[in-house]
Design an enzyme around this catalytic site. Sequence first.
Site, PDB file in Angstrom:
ATOM      1  N   GLY A   1       0.815  -1.213   0.000  1.00 58.98           N
ATOM      2  CA  GLY A   1       0.000   0.000   0.000  1.00 58.98           C
ATOM      3  C   GLY A   1       0.845   1.257   0.000  1.00 58.98           C
ATOM      4  O   GLY A   1       0.527   2.238  -0.691  1.00 58.98           O
ATOM      5  N   ASP A   2       1.934   1.259   0.770  1.00 56.99           N
ATOM      6  CA  ASP A   2       2.850   2.398   0.786  1.00 56.99           C
ATOM      7  C   ASP A   2       3.447   2.610  -0.598  1.00 56.99           C
ATOM      8  O   ASP A   2       3.589   3.742  -1.067  1.00 56.99           O
ATOM      9  CB  ASP A   2       3.988   2.158   1.785  1.00 56.99           C
TER      10      ASP A   2
END
Length: 304
Positions: A248-249
Site C-alpha cells: 500500500g505504501d
Amino acid sequence: MIYTVTVNPALDYVMQLEKVEAGSVNRSNDCQFLAGGKGINVSQILNQLDVDNTAWGFVGGFTGKELVRQLNVKKIESDFVTISDDTRVNVKIHAQKETEINAAGPKIDAQEITAFKARLDDLNEGDIVVLSGSLAPSLPTDFYEQLLPTIREAGAEFAIDTTGEALLATLKYHPLVIKPNHHELAALFDTSFANDQEMLEAAKKLLDMGAQNVMISMAGDGAYLVTKDHVYHASAAVGTAVNSVGAGDSMIAGFVGTYYKTHNVVEALKVGSACGGATAFTEDIAVKSQIDAVLPQITVEEVK
C-alpha cells in the site's frame, strides 16, 4: 519536493528461524536490522522513481542513529527531529509462522512537537506532503489534522494514508489522494458492498466531502481511481504475493511521485499499481527493475 512523514518510525529486528518453540531457547539462523515505517517505505519507492524527496519525522537514541544511517546508505534524504527518547524497535520473527512484536513508540514532548511543526515552514507551492503510519502514543490523536492548515496555506498538497475518523477529519482540507482498500471504504460508512457500483458510489461521497482523488485498492482485483469527472480501473499485476506490508505504501508512492512529475492521474494510477504489485511480489520494498518488469502488465481503462 515531496516530503514523507513517519512520526513513529522503527528499527525492525528481523529474525529468521526454522521454528519457534515457546518456553524454550530458540536460535536464529539469520538476523538483521532494517529501517521501518510507512513514510520511509514511500521514500524508498520515490527514490526508485527518481523523484526528489525528504523524510521527516522523529528519531532518538542509538536506534534512531542507526535508522538514519541506513537511510543514508540508501541515499534517502532525511531531516528528522532528534528527540530525547529512543526510536522504537520492532521484532519480526520469520519461522513456521510470521510473528511480530511491535513497540508502542517513544515519548515525544511539546518542544519536540514544536520543532517538527517548524519543518513545515520550508514548504512551497507545488510541494506534496505524504502523511502515513501510526502515531506515537504521546502524540495527540489529531496530530496529522493539526498540520494540514499550514500545509494548505503554503500552497502545498498532501496525501494521507490512514483510516476511520482520522481520515474523514482530513477531507475538508482536500487531500490530493486517499487510498482506502475496499474493506476500509465500507467501514467508513458502516456498510458492505453488494457490487462495485455501490463501492464507487461510496467513493464519490468522499469526493463530495473534499477528497480530490479516491484510489481504492482491491488486491488481485486491481484498483479503481475515482475523480470528480471520471472513474478508472487498473488491472492487477500477475505474480505470487509474498509481502503485503509495504504494498500500500508503494502504491501511494507510485501515484504521488508520478502525479508530481506529470499531473496525469491516469499515468499515476498505472505506476502506483505497478509499484504496489512489485512490492507485493518481493520480500522487501521493490526496486526500479522490479517495478519496470510489472509496469507493462498494468492496463488502465475508463469505467463507463
